[in-house]
Design an enzyme around this catalytic site. Structure first.
Site, mmCIF file in Angstrom:
data_model
loop_
_atom_site.group_PDB
_atom_site.id
_atom_site.type_symbol
_atom_site.label_atom_id
_atom_site.label_comp_id
_atom_site.label_asym_id
_atom_site.label_seq_id
_atom_site.Cartn_x
_atom_site.Cartn_y
_atom_site.Cartn_z
ATOM 1 N N TYR A 1 -3.263 3.442 -3.971
ATOM 2 C CA TYR A 1 -4.454 4.173 -3.518
ATOM 3 C C TYR A 1 -5.303 4.528 -4.734
ATOM 4 O O TYR A 1 -4.775 4.990 -5.744
ATOM 5 C CB TYR A 1 -4.045 5.441 -2.779
ATOM 6 C CG TYR A 1 -3.511 5.181 -1.391
ATOM 7 C CD1 TYR A 1 -4.327 5.317 -0.272
ATOM 8 C CD2 TYR A 1 -2.189 4.795 -1.186
ATOM 9 C CE1 TYR A 1 -3.839 5.085 1.005
ATOM 10 C CE2 TYR A 1 -1.692 4.554 0.090
ATOM 11 C CZ TYR A 1 -2.527 4.703 1.177
ATOM 12 O OH TYR A 1 -2.044 4.461 2.442
ATOM 13 N N ASP B 1 -9.989 8.568 15.372
ATOM 14 C CA ASP B 1 -8.697 7.911 15.129
ATOM 15 C C ASP B 1 -7.493 8.813 15.368
ATOM 16 O O ASP B 1 -6.364 8.461 15.019
ATOM 17 C CB ASP B 1 -8.653 7.321 13.721
ATOM 18 C CG ASP B 1 -8.537 8.384 12.623
ATOM 19 O OD1 ASP B 1 -8.693 9.585 12.932
ATOM 20 O OD2 ASP B 1 -8.295 8.008 11.458
ATOM 21 N N ASP C 1 -9.947 12.396 6.940
ATOM 22 C CA ASP C 1 -9.444 11.983 5.629
ATOM 23 C C ASP C 1 -10.366 12.443 4.505
ATOM 24 O O ASP C 1 -11.588 12.495 4.668
ATOM 25 C CB ASP C 1 -9.315 10.461 5.556
ATOM 26 C CG ASP C 1 -8.216 9.924 6.448
ATOM 27 O OD1 ASP C 1 -7.232 10.651 6.683
ATOM 28 O OD2 ASP C 1 -8.335 8.774 6.913
ATOM 29 N N ASP D 1 -13.038 6.163 11.441
ATOM 30 C CA ASP D 1 -12.112 6.774 10.481
ATOM 31 C C ASP D 1 -12.939 7.285 9.298
ATOM 32 O O ASP D 1 -13.148 6.587 8.317
ATOM 33 C CB ASP D 1 -11.081 5.732 10.044
ATOM 34 C CG ASP D 1 -9.962 6.314 9.194
ATOM 35 O OD1 ASP D 1 -9.946 7.552 9.007
ATOM 36 O OD2 ASP D 1 -9.114 5.546 8.723
#
Length: 287
Positions: free
Chosen positions: A90, A116, A121, A153
């Site tokens: 990541y 989602d 996030d 998302d």
């Protein structure tokens, strides 16, 4: 407000869990930590799931009491993100805002896709590598809308308020000024990161453009409002999310005793990761 962590088991195993504690008592990473650290100044609490440059796909679990952070699985096997050249794991400190919910029962008018079913996030772009279960105070700078297998998302671009550059970063254009190339790399990484697992390239709404701070704050508020409906038991479908909490006595799922049912800390040394996770994948057109 200071939070600590309670680790159970070894990282990189199915038994691994990280609970977040307040005053030594486990709380829900999803429901009990306030979204706002300082509402007047739009400072948010971010729960870190995945430290930058690591591969294990860790997330706040929706199905377990008090929503510990665990490693995601597929067909009983632990999931790891592959290394897509030139990136390693990541590329940001990756986590979520508590007390938010991307409602899968509602289609967003601009992305034309439902939420989602997760907390929103957050990509924290500061210089320090975070740790799993850390609660950071961050400010939102902008937002991107990934379209992941037909769902919206959102990815909030944020920076730790204690980062040396935080005073200079106040909106999305400041990211390009002080972190040139970061937004392009972020777009690229999210487009390609599932390709090594045999999945198609992800798509973005808004042609991949990162929207500004005002837009981000509006989306964060929308997801916070959706969470309020969820925790109050008013959502049309809660999708099996465990709503147990220990700090919200006016909600139907409040349970002060829930903290006492969580096992004591039993941390173990990290389990080894299969060497195949170190492999670099070279993807045509990605650089």
């Amino acid at each position: 407000m200071t939070y600590t962590t309670r680790q159970i088991g070894a990282k990189n195993t199915l038994e691994y869990k990280v609970y977040i504690e307040k005053d030594g008592k486990p709380v829900s990473a999803f429901h009990d930590i306030p979204l706002y650290a300082d509402k007047e100044n739009n400072i948010f609490n971010m729960v870190v799931e995945i430290p930058r440059w690591t591969n294990a796909k860790l997330e706040i679990t929706k199905e377990e009491t008090l929503n510990p952070i665990i490693q995601d699985t597929k067909k009983g096997k632990l999931r790891f993100v592959r290394n897509c050249f030139p990136h390693h794991g990541y590329i940001h400190n990756y986590g979520a805002f508590p007390q938010t919910w991307e409602d899968p029962n509602v289609s967003h008018p601009e992305t034309k896709a439902v939420g989602d079913n997760d907390p929103i996030d957050v990509l924290e772009i500061g210089e320090t590598i975070a740790y799993t279960g850390q609660v950071k105070q961050v400010k939102a700078l902008g937002i991107m809308a990934l379209l992941d297998e037909g769902e919206t998302d959102w990815k909030v671009i944020a920076i730790d308020i204690n980062d040396p550059l935080a005073p200079k970063l106040n909106d999305i254009e400041d990211v390009e000024k002080y972190f040139p190339g970061l937004l392009r790399a972020t777009n690229e990484w999210f487009r390609i990161y599932k390709i090594p697992d045999g999945k198609p390239e992800n798509q973005f709404a808004f042609s991949g453009e990162a929207k500004n701070k005002k837009y981000a704050l509006d989306i964060i508020k929308e997801t916070h409002d959706s969470w309020k409906q969820l925790i109050a038991g008013k959502s049309s479908d809660s999708k099996g999310i465990d709503l147990t909490n220990v700090t919200l006595p006016d909600t139907p799922t409040y349970s002060k005793a829930a903290s006492d049912a969580i096992p004591p800390a039993s941390p173990k040394a990290d389990a080894p990761i299969d060497k195949s996770i170190d492999k670099w994948f070279f993807i045509s057109g990605s650089v």
